[in-house]
Design a protein around this motif. Structure first.
Motif, PDB file in Angstrom:
ATOM      1  N   SER A 479      -8.186 -15.598 -11.768  1.00 16.90           N
ATOM      2  CA  SER A 479      -6.825 -16.123 -11.970  1.00 16.90           C
ATOM      3  C   SER A 479      -6.445 -17.095 -10.859  1.00 16.90           C
ATOM      4  O   SER A 479      -5.875 -18.173 -11.110  1.00 16.90           O
ATOM      5  CB  SER A 479      -5.808 -14.978 -12.007  1.00 16.90           C
ATOM      6  OG  SER A 479      -6.090 -14.096 -13.072  1.00 16.90           O
ATOM      7  N   VAL A 480      -6.771 -16.687  -9.603  1.00 14.65           N
ATOM      8  CA  VAL A 480      -6.383 -17.497  -8.437  1.00 14.65           C
ATOM      9  C   VAL A 480      -7.019 -18.891  -8.490  1.00 14.65           C
ATOM     10  O   VAL A 480      -6.407 -19.882  -8.067  1.00 14.65           O
ATOM     11  CB  VAL A 480      -6.773 -16.755  -7.129  1.00 14.65           C
ATOM     12  CG1 VAL A 480      -6.539 -17.650  -5.905  1.00 14.65           C
ATOM     13  CG2 VAL A 480      -5.991 -15.455  -7.002  1.00 14.65           C
ATOM     14  N   LYS A 482      -7.340 -20.876 -10.732  1.00 20.11           N
ATOM     15  CA  LYS A 482      -6.568 -21.826 -11.535  1.00 20.11           C
ATOM     16  C   LYS A 482      -5.406 -22.427 -10.746  1.00 20.11           C
ATOM     17  O   LYS A 482      -4.977 -23.552 -11.029  1.00 20.11           O
ATOM     18  CB  LYS A 482      -6.020 -21.134 -12.786  1.00 20.11           C
ATOM     19  CG  LYS A 482      -7.115 -20.624 -13.727  1.00 20.11           C
ATOM     20  CD  LYS A 482      -6.523 -19.731 -14.805  1.00 20.11           C
ATOM     21  CE  LYS A 482      -7.614 -19.092 -15.665  1.00 20.11           C
ATOM     22  NZ  LYS A 482      -7.073 -18.084 -16.593  1.00 20.11           N
ATOM     23  N   THR A 483      -4.874 -21.665  -9.790  1.00 24.90           N
ATOM     24  CA  THR A 483      -3.690 -22.124  -9.051  1.00 24.90           C
ATOM     25  C   THR A 483      -3.984 -22.461  -7.592  1.00 24.90           C
ATOM     26  O   THR A 483      -3.306 -23.296  -6.990  1.00 24.90           O
ATOM     27  CB  THR A 483      -2.592 -21.031  -9.084  1.00 24.90           C
ATOM     28  OG1 THR A 483      -3.137 -19.814  -8.550  1.00 24.90           O
ATOM     29  CG2 THR A 483      -2.127 -20.790 -10.506  1.00 24.90           C
ATOM     30  N   ASP A 484      -4.986 -21.782  -7.015  1.00 29.50           N
ATOM     31  CA  ASP A 484      -5.301 -21.984  -5.592  1.00 29.50           C
ATOM     32  C   ASP A 484      -6.815 -21.865  -5.390  1.00 29.50           C
ATOM     33  O   ASP A 484      -7.331 -20.850  -4.891  1.00 29.50           O
ATOM     34  CB  ASP A 484      -4.576 -20.924  -4.743  1.00 29.50           C
ATOM     35  CG  ASP A 484      -4.662 -21.218  -3.249  1.00 29.50           C
ATOM     36  OD1 ASP A 484      -5.455 -22.100  -2.864  1.00 29.50           O
ATOM     37  OD2 ASP A 484      -3.968 -20.522  -2.466  1.00 29.50           O
ATOM     38  N   GLN A 487      -8.207 -20.608  -2.028  1.00 23.71           N
ATOM     39  CA  GLN A 487      -8.133 -19.162  -1.786  1.00 23.71           C
ATOM     40  C   GLN A 487      -9.197 -18.416  -2.608  1.00 23.71           C
ATOM     41  O   GLN A 487      -9.767 -17.428  -2.139  1.00 23.71           O
ATOM     42  CB  GLN A 487      -6.738 -18.630  -2.133  1.00 23.71           C
ATOM     43  CG  GLN A 487      -6.505 -17.161  -1.793  1.00 23.71           C
ATOM     44  CD  GLN A 487      -6.786 -16.833  -0.340  1.00 23.71           C
ATOM     45  OE1 GLN A 487      -6.594 -17.669   0.551  1.00 23.71           O
ATOM     46  NE2 GLN A 487      -7.275 -15.622  -0.084  1.00 23.71           N
TER      47      GLN A 487
END
Length: 572
Positions: A479-480, A482-484, A487
């Motif tokens: 999930s991360v 996709k946004t960061d 990280q």
């Protein structure tokens, strides 16, 4: 760096051993040896085949082979099976070796010099039909203590009471089944254990850290009933170590051999000498492990065995060493195990019941068995092998927890960032928490391994695998990313490093899987992770890795049912 000497009870030559034998001595000894090597200690791990005595003669006769040929063949069979289970012996010797001949005769001579050998004229069972004296294991009958009808002449397998052949009710020859027996006089040597009782008791009392199982058995033999008894150490057999007083003949003992339980533990020492011989080393190389006047004063000696072997290792073998008056190394810690039962009954070599080492390896690789056996080791009480439990443990612990973690991390990392450790991002609160938790758990795991708490160590190792999965679920890099994505790279970097740490920690239990994990992350750094923050950065950005084949496959219900049916009968 400590110096650690480890011996596993040496298995009888008469056939392939079952899983109960394996988990009662050799396998936990191997776990401890591998752990201590990983900690950087100098380890000497010795085992052998126990080749003398009645079982060898009877098994050879059944196989229709000379006993020497039978023992040579079975030694190779047992050696290959030990390798198959990844038992990391420094040497796997033979109690029939010339080293053991000379050492056994040496000890007997020293015991005689010091007044601890007595020549005894005794009555012994003679089989008229077989035209020979029958040593203890050549006679079966009913145990006078518990009524078990297949008791042997040296010990009842059912109640473990030590017996003499003349104690048996309704005795019969194990060779021919004949009951045409009579008692005749013959002369034998006895080890005067009673004269050493006070020394033995003081030595046992000094071992305050021994398992209760070990000391309770030793104390029982020392004090119950009539207390410690002198023990016959010769037999009327063809196959064995000829009775000599050192290198000299022993008048009146012509044609006799030493009792297998006298010479077998001496093979621990002889096996170390065999190791030196095999490596072209001189006697000093093995004496530094066994002679406290030649370097063994700083050695810590650990023995591993099933509970039925405890009396011989806490009393008879120490009596031999103490009685010799020479500075030989005595055991420092004796780890004993209860019995592993099989699917509602007992494993039994004599009855061919249960799963045997060759059969196990024909079904599944060694790691599957190693994990289940060690994680269910019969330490505080007897434990039981069931196929349902085995399937559940393999599928949940190995496939779902460890295998799943390695697969998810490597496949995700390759799909998103290629086959090199990604450089982006910094460790955040989740990573810091994992490192702290990991540090505490590894400290506990290390302590359990040092203390030979096998089941607790296995449970802690599994918990260490679990927290990796929990971290992955919480961090959710899928999930991360996709946004960061930065990280997500940090999450992957930590997770790949965790695979290397898992390889190091898991190697004593499941060495093949550990090697596969280490190969996948492209590392040869087996350093024990004492500094966790540093361990989590060992694989630097840009370090290459690969996706391994599945570490473990699941056992299907159909396989489990098939194996349960296949191994419910009697092995031929």
């Amino acid at each position: 760096m400590a110096r650690i000497l480890i011996t596993s009870a040496i298995p009888y030559i008469n056939g392939i051993k079952h899983l109960g034998n394996l988990v009662g001595s050799q396998l936990p000894a191997d776990l401890f040896a591998r752990f201590n090597r990983a900690m950087g200690h100098e380890v000497m791990f010795i085992c052998a085949t126990d080749e003398h005595g009645t079982p060898a003669e009877l098994a050879a006769a059944k196989a229709g082979k000379p006993v020497e040929e039978y023992c040579a063949e079975m030694h190779e069979v047992q050696k290959k099976l030990a390798e198959g289970f990844r038992l990391s012996f420094d040497h796997f010797g033979r109690s029939s070796s010339q080293r053991n001949h000379r050492l056994t005769q040496h000890f007997a001579g020293k015991l005689a010099e010091n007044g601890f050998i007595e020549e005894v004229v005794e009555k012994q069972v003679f089989s008229i039909d077989d035209n020979r004296f029958l040593p203890d294991r050549y006679i079966t009958g009913t145990c006078p203590n518990c009524g078990y009808e297949a008791a042997r002449g040296d010990q009842c397998e059912n109640c473990t009471k030590q017996l003499d052949p003349t104690d048996l009710i309704n005795p019969r020859s194990s060779i021919s089944g004949s009951t045409n027996l009579e008692v005749r006089e013959t002369k034998h040597l006895y080890l005067k254990q009673r004269a050493l009782k006070d020394k033995l008791e003081a030595w046992i009392d000094s071992k305050t850290d021994w398992p209760i199982l070990t000391t309770s058995i030793a104390k029982k033999w020392l004090n119950d009933g009539d207390g410690l008894q002198d023990r016959g150490i010769t037999r009327d057999l063809y196959w064995g170590i000829p009775v000599k007083k050192g290198d000299q003949p022993w008048p009146g003992m012509e044609g006799k051999v030493f009792y297998v339980w006298f010479d077998a533990p001496i093979e621990y020492i002889a096996g170390t000498a065999e190791w030196a011989d095999a490596h072209g080393l001189d006697d000093a190389a093995w004496e530094r492990w066994w002679r406290t006047d030649k370097g063994a004063a700083d050695v810590t000696y650990y023995q591993f065995m099933g509970k039925d072997n405890v009396p011989f290792h806490t009393l008879s073998f120490p009596a031999t060493i103490l009685g010799s008056g020479e500075p030989w190394k005595l055991v420092d810690y004796l780890k004993s195990f209860n019995y592993l039962n099989y699917d509602g009954g007992q494993f039994s070599t004599s009855q061919g019941r249960g799963v045997f080492m060759d059969q196990a390896l024909s079904i599944l690789p060694a790691d599957y068995w190693r994990w289940w056996l060690l994680s269910h080791a019969p330490e505080s009480s007897d434990s039981e092998f069931t196929w349902e439990n085995f399937q559940t443990s393999v599928n949940k612990d190995l496939a779902d927890v460890l295998g799943n973690f390695v697969s998810r991390v490597t496949k995700f990392a390759v799909s998103k960032f290629g086959n090199q450790v990604p450089a982006g991002g910094e460790f955040g609160p989740l990573e810091t928490a994992l490192i702290a938790d990991l540090g505490a758990r590894i400290a506990d795991y290390t302590r359990f391994m040092e203390q030979m708490e096998v089941r607790k160590a296995a449970a802690e190792l599994r918990a260490i695998w679990v927290i990796g999965n929990e971290y992955l679920q919480s961090a959710a890099p899928w999930s991360v990313v996709k946004t960061d994505p930065e990280q997500a790279q940090a999450i992957v970097r930590l997770s790949l490093n965790l695979i290397r740490v898992y390889a190091v920690l898991s190697a004593p239990f499941i060495p093949d899987a550990a090697a596969t994990m280490m190969q996948a992350v492209g590392s040869e750094d087996w350093t024990w992770p004492a500094d966790i923050p540093a361990a989590m950065r060992t694989l630097a950005p840009g370090h290459a890795f690969t996706v391994p084949e599945n570490l473990f496959r699941k056992i299907t219900d159909e396989e489990r049912a098939d194996w349960q049916a296949r191994f419910s009968g009697i092995r031929a």
